[in-house]
Design a protein around this motif. Sequence first.
Motif, PDB file in Angstrom:
ATOM      1  N   VAL A 206       0.816  -1.214   0.000  1.00 40.63           N
ATOM      2  CA  VAL A 206       0.000   0.000   0.000  1.00 40.63           C
ATOM      3  C   VAL A 206       0.851   1.266   0.000  1.00 40.63           C
ATOM      4  O   VAL A 206       0.716   2.128  -0.879  1.00 40.63           O
ATOM      5  CB  VAL A 206      -0.963   0.006   1.202  1.00 40.63           C
ATOM      6  CG1 VAL A 206      -1.742   1.321   1.263  1.00 40.63           C
ATOM      7  CG2 VAL A 206      -1.932  -1.173   1.114  1.00 40.63           C
ATOM      8  N   CYS A 207       1.723   1.384   0.960  1.00 38.60           N
ATOM      9  CA  CYS A 207       2.526   2.606   1.109  1.00 38.60           C
ATOM     10  C   CYS A 207       3.791   2.487   0.268  1.00 38.60           C
ATOM     11  O   CYS A 207       4.914   2.545   0.765  1.00 38.60           O
ATOM     12  CB  CYS A 207       2.864   2.823   2.584  1.00 38.60           C
ATOM     13  SG  CYS A 207       3.510   4.465   2.956  1.00 38.60           S
ATOM     14  N   THR A 208       3.599   2.304  -1.040  1.00 40.03           N
ATOM     15  CA  THR A 208       4.716   2.074  -1.947  1.00 40.03           C
ATOM     16  C   THR A 208       5.446   3.379  -2.251  1.00 40.03           C
ATOM     17  O   THR A 208       4.922   4.477  -2.016  1.00 40.03           O
ATOM     18  CB  THR A 208       4.220   1.443  -3.256  1.00 40.03           C
ATOM     19  OG1 THR A 208       3.239   2.303  -3.842  1.00 40.03           O
ATOM     20  CG2 THR A 208       3.584   0.084  -2.990  1.00 40.03           C
ATOM     21  N   THR A 211       3.757   5.050  -6.085  1.00 39.33           N
ATOM     22  CA  THR A 211       2.309   5.255  -6.213  1.00 39.33           C
ATOM     23  C   THR A 211       1.580   4.713  -4.976  1.00 39.33           C
ATOM     24  O   THR A 211       0.903   3.681  -5.054  1.00 39.33           O
ATOM     25  CB  THR A 211       1.773   4.570  -7.486  1.00 39.33           C
ATOM     26  OG1 THR A 211       2.172   3.179  -7.466  1.00 39.33           O
ATOM     27  CG2 THR A 211       2.319   5.227  -8.731  1.00 39.33           C
ATOM     28  N   PRO A 212       1.720   5.376  -3.843  1.00 38.83           N
ATOM     29  CA  PRO A 212       1.041   4.890  -2.634  1.00 38.83           C
ATOM     30  C   PRO A 212      -0.476   4.914  -2.796  1.00 38.83           C
ATOM     31  O   PRO A 212      -1.050   5.855  -3.360  1.00 38.83           O
ATOM     32  CB  PRO A 212       1.500   5.872  -1.557  1.00 38.83           C
ATOM     33  CG  PRO A 212       1.907   7.107  -2.295  1.00 38.83           C
ATOM     34  CD  PRO A 212       2.469   6.629  -3.598  1.00 38.83           C
ATOM     35  N   ARG A 213      -1.134   3.865  -2.308  1.00 38.44           N
ATOM     36  CA  ARG A 213      -2.599   3.760  -2.390  1.00 38.44           C
ATOM     37  C   ARG A 213      -3.188   4.237  -1.063  1.00 38.44           C
ATOM     38  O   ARG A 213      -3.684   3.465  -0.260  1.00 38.44           O
ATOM     39  CB  ARG A 213      -2.999   2.322  -2.709  1.00 38.44           C
ATOM     40  CG  ARG A 213      -2.438   1.828  -4.039  1.00 38.44           C
ATOM     41  CD  ARG A 213      -3.014   0.473  -4.446  1.00 38.44           C
ATOM     42  NE  ARG A 213      -2.697  -0.577  -3.496  1.00 38.44           N
ATOM     43  CZ  ARG A 213      -3.579  -1.238  -2.772  1.00 38.44           C
ATOM     44  NH1 ARG A 213      -4.871  -0.921  -2.841  1.00 38.44           N
ATOM     45  NH2 ARG A 213      -3.199  -2.195  -1.946  1.00 38.44           N
ATOM     46  N   CYS A 214      -3.130   5.526  -0.867  1.00 38.67           N
ATOM     47  CA  CYS A 214      -3.502   6.099   0.426  1.00 38.67           C
ATOM     48  C   CYS A 214      -4.936   5.772   0.832  1.00 38.67           C
ATOM     49  O   CYS A 214      -5.220   5.549   2.015  1.00 38.67           O
ATOM     50  CB  CYS A 214      -3.288   7.610   0.408  1.00 38.67           C
ATOM     51  SG  CYS A 214      -1.549   8.095   0.240  1.00 38.67           S
ATOM     52  N   ALA A 215      -5.847   5.733  -0.134  1.00 45.23           N
ATOM     53  CA  ALA A 215      -7.255   5.480   0.198  1.00 45.23           C
ATOM     54  C   ALA A 215      -7.455   4.084   0.780  1.00 45.23           C
ATOM     55  O   ALA A 215      -8.425   3.845   1.497  1.00 45.23           O
ATOM     56  CB  ALA A 215      -8.128   5.660  -1.047  1.00 45.23           C
ATOM     57  N   ALA A 216      -6.529   3.164   0.480  1.00 44.62           N
ATOM     58  CA  ALA A 216      -6.652   1.794   0.989  1.00 44.62           C
ATOM     59  C   ALA A 216      -5.860   1.581   2.271  1.00 44.62           C
ATOM     60  O   ALA A 216      -5.839   0.475   2.804  1.00 44.62           O
ATOM     61  CB  ALA A 216      -6.168   0.808  -0.080  1.00 44.62           C
ATOM     62  N   CYS A 217      -5.236   2.629   2.787  1.00 45.05           N
ATOM     63  CA  CYS A 217      -4.346   2.482   3.928  1.00 45.05           C
ATOM     64  C   CYS A 217      -5.115   2.557   5.244  1.00 45.05           C
ATOM     65  O   CYS A 217      -5.941   3.461   5.436  1.00 45.05           O
ATOM     66  CB  CYS A 217      -3.275   3.575   3.899  1.00 45.05           C
ATOM     67  SG  CYS A 217      -2.097   3.474   5.260  1.00 45.05           S
TER      68      CYS A 217
END
Length: 326
Positions: A206-208, A211-217
């Motif tokens: 997720v916290c890549t 391209t972090p997927r903040c909404a899924a964190c």
Amino acid sequence: MSSVAPTPSPAPPHPDLPGLHEAVVRWYGSAARDLPWRDPRCGPWGVLVSEFMLQQTPVARVLPVWRSWLQRWPRPEDLAAEPAGEAVRAWGRLGYPRRALRLHAAATEIVARHGGQVPADHAALLALPGVGTYTAAAVAVFAFGDRRTVVDTNIRRVHARAVSGRGLPSRSLTAAEARLADELMPADDDLAVAWNQAVMELGALVCTARTPRCAACPLFGTCAWVAAGRPAPEETPRGQAWHGTDRQVRGALLAVLRAGTEPVPARHLLGPVDPADLVHLPAEGLRALERLNGLDAPPEQRHRALEGLLADGLAAEDARGVSLPG
């Protein structure tokens, strides 16, 4: 009469540590990948092999090699009984093949000094060939359930964003980052192990970096980086060059050696060869040699790459030619 003011307690690294732990560990319980080295039946040897292979290498590339490795060498003594060159051959295209030599040396040490069992003691782990601070801590935690701080790139990135409000961590681990990791650790042993696993997985999935997927964190609502407006990182990561480098040529040379069962004359590795001279090479060896020739590497670069393989112990040369180490 004067009085001395009491020294204030240091501020906690996060305003709600129990909530932080609970959110990340709960997320991990439902989102974690089913990886074989996480299976309780895997055993410490499987964990140690995975930690060697996962250094700078994605999970998708490691999985098939790890499985074939554990099928062939399910115990350290199985690997130690084989020549080091077989470890290099089985390493395939994972990259950084010196790790294969070090893992073979670690297996040999485990057999010689620890009765064939991966040691549970952290100091003994740290003394194994090829085992550094991170690997020793990771094996102690994930194989033996120790309460130790594990700090890899994924964990550092989650800490930097969620707690420190930074876009990315420093290029190399700093004393401040190590101290923060220690301060964030749960006091409970079992929770500490779960926390290490969960934060590492959160950074990987997720916290890549790009391209972090903040909404899924699970930390989206409390993330210091999000609250600060997601500022750009202070340092921009630089990609590693590959095409045309000595590393690429070294890898292509090593692929020829891995594919063969007999020594390869050095002239075949260092320049164009008459096809009539190649009858001793198996089909995969011929394909590997074609790939090497397709790089159009100048002779001096081939010489430099071969000398590097010999110096690192990844290849050996005698009167018959060049081969994997015995």
